[in-house]
Design an enzyme around this catalytic site. Sequence first.
Site, PDB file in Angstrom:
ATOM      1  NE  ARG A  96      41.608  25.144  19.754  1.00  0.00           N
ATOM      2  CZ  ARG A  96      40.264  25.311  18.853  1.00  0.00           C
ATOM      3  NH1 ARG A  96      39.318  24.738  19.445  1.00  0.00           N
ATOM      4  NH2 ARG A  96      40.185  26.131  17.938  1.00  0.00           N
ATOM      5  CG  HIS A 123      40.980  31.187  17.361  1.00  0.00           C
ATOM      6  ND1 HIS A 123      41.830  30.397  16.523  1.00  0.00           N
ATOM      7  CD2 HIS A 123      39.795  30.891  17.263  1.00  0.00           C
ATOM      8  CE1 HIS A 123      41.098  29.198  16.080  1.00  0.00           C
ATOM      9  NE2 HIS A 123      39.807  29.433  16.484  1.00  0.00           N
ATOM     10  CD  GLN A 126      37.461  31.835  13.354  1.00  0.00           C
ATOM     11  OE1 GLN A 126      37.246  30.623  13.620  1.00  0.00           O
ATOM     12  NE2 GLN A 126      36.469  32.317  12.433  1.00  0.00           N
ATOM     13  CG  ASP A 215      33.871  34.013  20.414  1.00  0.00           C
ATOM     14  OD1 ASP A 215      33.209  33.120  20.145  1.00  0.00           O
ATOM     15  OD2 ASP A 215      35.067  34.186  20.864  1.00  0.00           O
ATOM     16  CB  CYS A 255      34.728  32.460  15.335  1.00  0.00           C
ATOM     17  SG  CYS A 255      34.539  32.040  17.351  1.00  0.00           S
ATOM     18  NE  ARG A 283      39.934  28.751  11.428  1.00  0.00           N
ATOM     19  CZ  ARG A 283      39.745  28.141  12.612  1.00  0.00           C
ATOM     20  NH1 ARG A 283      38.760  28.175  13.339  1.00  0.00           N
ATOM     21  NH2 ARG A 283      40.826  27.331  13.122  1.00  0.00           N
TER      22      ARG A 283
HETATM   23  N1   CP Z   1      36.125  28.528  15.547  1.00  0.00           N
HETATM   24  C1   CP Z   1      36.664  27.656  16.073  1.00  0.00           C
HETATM   25  O1   CP Z   1      37.997  27.729  16.326  1.00  0.00           O
HETATM   26  O2   CP Z   1      35.939  26.495  16.181  1.00  0.00           O
HETATM   27  P1   CP Z   1      36.466  25.050  16.905  1.00  0.00           P
HETATM   28  O3   CP Z   1      36.843  25.309  18.535  1.00  0.00           O
HETATM   29  O4   CP Z   1      35.403  24.276  16.775  1.00  0.00           O
HETATM   30  O5   CP Z   1      37.746  24.551  16.533  1.00  0.00           O
HETATM   31  N1  NVA Z   2      36.485  32.387  22.346  1.00  0.00           N
HETATM   32  C1  NVA Z   2      36.176  31.044  22.079  1.00  0.00           C
HETATM   33  C2  NVA Z   2      36.248  30.878  20.934  1.00  0.00           C
HETATM   34  C3  NVA Z   2      36.066  29.482  20.390  1.00  0.00           C
HETATM   35  C4  NVA Z   2      36.466  28.842  18.969  1.00  0.00           C
HETATM   36  C5  NVA Z   2      36.908  30.180  23.253  1.00  0.00           C
HETATM   37  O1  NVA Z   2      38.145  30.543  23.367  1.00  0.00           O
HETATM   38  O2  NVA Z   2      36.418  29.056  23.796  1.00  0.00           O
END
Ligand code: CP
Ligand code: NVA
Length: 296
Positions: A96, A123, A126, A215, A255, A283
């Site tokens: 990440r 992502h 997701q 989102d 998500c 997930r």
């Molecule tokens: N949906 C998602 O990626 O959640 P987190 O940021 O908690 O991993």
């Molecule tokens: N769009 C959000 C998704 C988190 C899972 C972010 O990037 O923070």
Amino acid sequence: MTRHLLDIDDLSASELAEILDLAADEHPPRLLAGRGVALIFERPSARTRSSSEMAVVHLGGHPVYIQGDEVGIDTRESAEDVARTLSQYHCAIGARARHHRVLERMAAVSGAPVLNLLSERAHPLQAIADLLTLRDHWGGALPGHTVAWVGDGNNVARSLALACALAGVEMAVASPPGYRLDATTLDAVGALGGRLQLAASPAEAVAGADAVCTDVWVSMGQEAEAAQRLDAFQGYQVDARLMAGAAPGACFLHCLPAHRGQEVAAEVIDGPASLVWAQAANRLRAMRGVLLWLFG
Ligand code: CP
Ligand code: NVA
């Protein structure tokens, strides 16, 4: 050739379909026995870290969680050297990352697959979980259905748009000016043969849709823009009135994490149309499916 998953369009339509099928295996083989998977997080996570760790465990492997500061990508050493090092010990590197470009640089030199666990651009895990959730809800068939996206044309929206294009799902997107899906994504969707409508309003996007997705309005890393964004997204909340314009029986996806009272009303996310907990559960299956596809 080492395969990487930086976004959904690293996959062909048949590979995505294969991953969805593999993800449904509730008793996966212990393909990763004796092998490690490095999981680097430069940002917080509830779902991605735990689902990735447990997916590796279910396949008999050993997940190693690494906080971003610990390896210090591009501060302690270069992204390339981190990837070259970790790929000596691990069969895959999930990350990440604050910058999508870092993932591309890691993938360019890594001897092990690099999996995007969320960047500012994409992502993919997701999106795979979202398709799994929709496929289950729609009784096994994805093509012929329509998904509405209401809100930010962000990382999650981009990957979902690519996934829908590959899976034969139509998409209608409503975002305020300045927050729409970028031209690169629209071109990529078009190149994949996807059908994506840019709607003029949330009501137009959800009209007749089989699923409504949203989102957060402020993603990780955008905190300094919060006030401006909250202002720009007024009128884009998914509430019961908006859901009433979707197809009968339409479901709601998010998500997570969610902000009730901002992008979604509590009556929707906590109501009968919401599939967010199945989506979160998926997930884990999505990550298992990707690992089974890579190493099976
Ligand atoms: N949906 C998602 O990626 O959640 P987190 O940021 O908690 O991993
Ligand atoms: N769009 C959000 C998704 C988190 C899972 C972010 O990037 O923070």
